[in-house]
Scaffold this motif. Sequence first.
Motif, PDB file in Angstrom:
ATOM      1  N   ASP A  24     -84.131 -10.781 -46.233  1.00 30.50           N
ATOM      2  CA  ASP A  24     -83.120 -11.117 -45.333  1.00 30.50           C
ATOM      3  C   ASP A  24     -83.250  -9.990 -44.110  1.00 30.50           C
ATOM      4  O   ASP A  24     -83.635  -8.858 -44.420  1.00 30.50           O
ATOM      5  CB  ASP A  24     -81.760 -10.974 -46.096  1.00 30.50           C
ATOM      6  N   ASN A  25     -82.672 -10.599 -43.045  1.00 29.54           N
ATOM      7  CA  ASN A  25     -82.672  -9.532 -41.653  1.00 29.54           C
ATOM      8  C   ASN A  25     -81.137  -9.520 -41.719  1.00 29.54           C
ATOM      9  O   ASN A  25     -80.374 -10.103 -42.036  1.00 29.54           O
ATOM     10  CB  ASN A  25     -83.014 -10.385 -40.613  1.00 29.54           C
ATOM     11  N   VAL A  26     -81.039  -8.071 -41.744  1.00 29.71           N
ATOM     12  CA  VAL A  26     -79.475  -7.477 -41.278  1.00 29.71           C
ATOM     13  C   VAL A  26     -79.278  -6.653 -40.130  1.00 29.71           C
ATOM     14  O   VAL A  26     -80.300  -5.757 -39.796  1.00 29.71           O
ATOM     15  CB  VAL A  26     -79.292  -6.564 -42.642  1.00 29.71           C
ATOM     16  N   SER A  27     -78.419  -7.034 -39.493  1.00 30.28           N
ATOM     17  CA  SER A  27     -77.883  -6.287 -38.357  1.00 30.28           C
ATOM     18  C   SER A  27     -76.538  -5.512 -38.776  1.00 30.28           C
ATOM     19  O   SER A  27     -75.803  -6.081 -39.082  1.00 30.28           O
ATOM     20  CB  SER A  27     -77.877  -7.250 -37.126  1.00 30.28           C
ATOM     21  N   ALA A  28     -76.459  -4.399 -37.926  1.00 30.36           N
ATOM     22  CA  ALA A  28     -75.510  -3.648 -37.905  1.00 30.36           C
ATOM     23  C   ALA A  28     -74.911  -3.158 -36.515  1.00 30.36           C
ATOM     24  O   ALA A  28     -75.838  -2.760 -35.769  1.00 30.36           O
ATOM     25  CB  ALA A  28     -75.578  -2.156 -38.760  1.00 30.36           C
ATOM     26  N   THR A  29     -73.741  -3.469 -36.269  1.00 28.93           N
ATOM     27  CA  THR A  29     -73.109  -3.007 -34.850  1.00 28.93           C
ATOM     28  C   THR A  29     -72.147  -2.262 -34.787  1.00 28.93           C
ATOM     29  O   THR A  29     -71.258  -2.146 -35.771  1.00 28.93           O
ATOM     30  CB  THR A  29     -72.662  -4.470 -34.094  1.00 28.93           C
ATOM     31  N   ALA A  30     -72.118  -1.233 -33.964  1.00 27.62           N
ATOM     32  CA  ALA A  30     -71.289  -0.116 -33.763  1.00 27.62           C
ATOM     33  C   ALA A  30     -70.640  -0.100 -32.342  1.00 27.62           C
ATOM     34  O   ALA A  30     -71.484  -0.416 -31.501  1.00 27.62           O
ATOM     35  CB  ALA A  30     -71.813   1.318 -34.161  1.00 27.62           C
ATOM     36  N   VAL A  31     -69.579   0.075 -32.226  1.00 21.68           N
ATOM     37  CA  VAL A  31     -68.762  -0.023 -31.056  1.00 21.68           C
ATOM     38  C   VAL A  31     -67.765   1.054 -31.000  1.00 21.68           C
ATOM     39  O   VAL A  31     -66.792   1.136 -31.772  1.00 21.68           O
ATOM     40  CB  VAL A  31     -67.881  -1.595 -30.723  1.00 21.68           C
ATOM     41  N   VAL A  32     -67.867   1.916 -29.941  1.00 22.24           N
ATOM     42  CA  VAL A  32     -67.101   3.068 -29.704  1.00 22.24           C
ATOM     43  C   VAL A  32     -65.430   2.267 -29.479  1.00 22.24           C
ATOM     44  O   VAL A  32     -65.314   1.715 -28.431  1.00 22.24           O
ATOM     45  CB  VAL A  32     -67.293   3.793 -28.525  1.00 22.24           C
ATOM     46  N   THR A  33     -64.515   2.921 -30.122  1.00 19.19           N
ATOM     47  CA  THR A  33     -62.917   2.786 -30.206  1.00 19.19           C
ATOM     48  C   THR A  33     -62.218   3.666 -29.585  1.00 19.19           C
ATOM     49  O   THR A  33     -61.095   3.379 -29.027  1.00 19.19           O
ATOM     50  CB  THR A  33     -62.454   2.269 -31.482  1.00 19.19           C
ATOM     51  N   LYS A  34     -62.775   5.129 -29.846  1.00 19.34           N
ATOM     52  CA  LYS A  34     -61.780   5.894 -29.402  1.00 19.34           C
ATOM     53  C   LYS A  34     -62.700   7.341 -29.165  1.00 19.34           C
ATOM     54  O   LYS A  34     -63.678   7.375 -30.133  1.00 19.34           O
ATOM     55  CB  LYS A  34     -60.707   6.515 -30.517  1.00 19.34           C
ATOM     56  N   VAL A  35     -62.291   8.169 -28.078  1.00 21.96           N
ATOM     57  CA  VAL A  35     -62.873   9.373 -27.776  1.00 21.96           C
ATOM     58  C   VAL A  35     -62.034  10.620 -27.731  1.00 21.96           C
ATOM     59  O   VAL A  35     -61.048  10.148 -26.830  1.00 21.96           O
ATOM     60  CB  VAL A  35     -63.859   9.159 -26.497  1.00 21.96           C
ATOM     61  N   ASP A  36     -62.210  11.445 -28.380  1.00 20.59           N
ATOM     62  CA  ASP A  36     -61.056  12.429 -28.446  1.00 20.59           C
ATOM     63  C   ASP A  36     -61.914  13.967 -28.149  1.00 20.59           C
ATOM     64  O   ASP A  36     -62.182  14.372 -29.437  1.00 20.59           O
ATOM     65  CB  ASP A  36     -60.139  12.349 -29.412  1.00 20.59           C
ATOM     66  N   GLY A  37     -62.316  14.395 -27.155  1.00 14.45           N
ATOM     67  CA  GLY A  37     -63.213  15.625 -27.221  1.00 14.45           C
ATOM     68  C   GLY A  37     -64.533  15.394 -27.655  1.00 14.45           C
ATOM     69  O   GLY A  37     -65.302  14.570 -27.362  1.00 14.45           O
ATOM     70  N   LYS A  38     -64.766  16.066 -28.779  1.00 15.50           N
ATOM     71  CA  LYS A  38     -66.123  15.710 -29.614  1.00 15.50           C
ATOM     72  C   LYS A  38     -66.219  14.851 -30.832  1.00 15.50           C
ATOM     73  O   LYS A  38     -66.995  14.681 -31.502  1.00 15.50           O
ATOM     74  CB  LYS A  38     -66.633  17.277 -30.127  1.00 15.50           C
TER      75      LYS A  38
END
Length: 124
Positions: free
Chosen positions: A75-89
């Motif tokens: 099976d081919n598997v894909s994972a996606t990550a989306v930035v939802t918040k940035v607080d300094g580091k």
Amino acid sequence: MIEIGLKHTSEITVTDAVTAIKIGSGDMPVLATPAMMALMENAAMLAVASELPEGSTTVGGHIESSHLKPSKIGDNVSATAVVTKVDGKKIEFKISAYSGNTLLGEGTHLRFIVDKERFMSKLG
């Protein structure tokens, strides 16, 4: 500059090397949960990598995800990550993994921006 909405998708094909049997997280020849979560972390790392200062990287601080469906070898598997918040580091992401149109798991992930040399120097 790291902005909300930055995203990346990482992909793998399920092989023996990433099965629950091989990794030791289970006893069946299906995609191991730790392997799925590592793919999600990889997507998050790569989503922001090009926006970091030279000599910096991100390290995982927390990950929380469901694992709803199994994936078989091939099976081919894909994972996606989306930035939802940035607080300094601190950078927060929404993460998800799919095989085709089937949702395998979803959750959240926290990463921290660190200086590579300084981080490694703390290992003694």
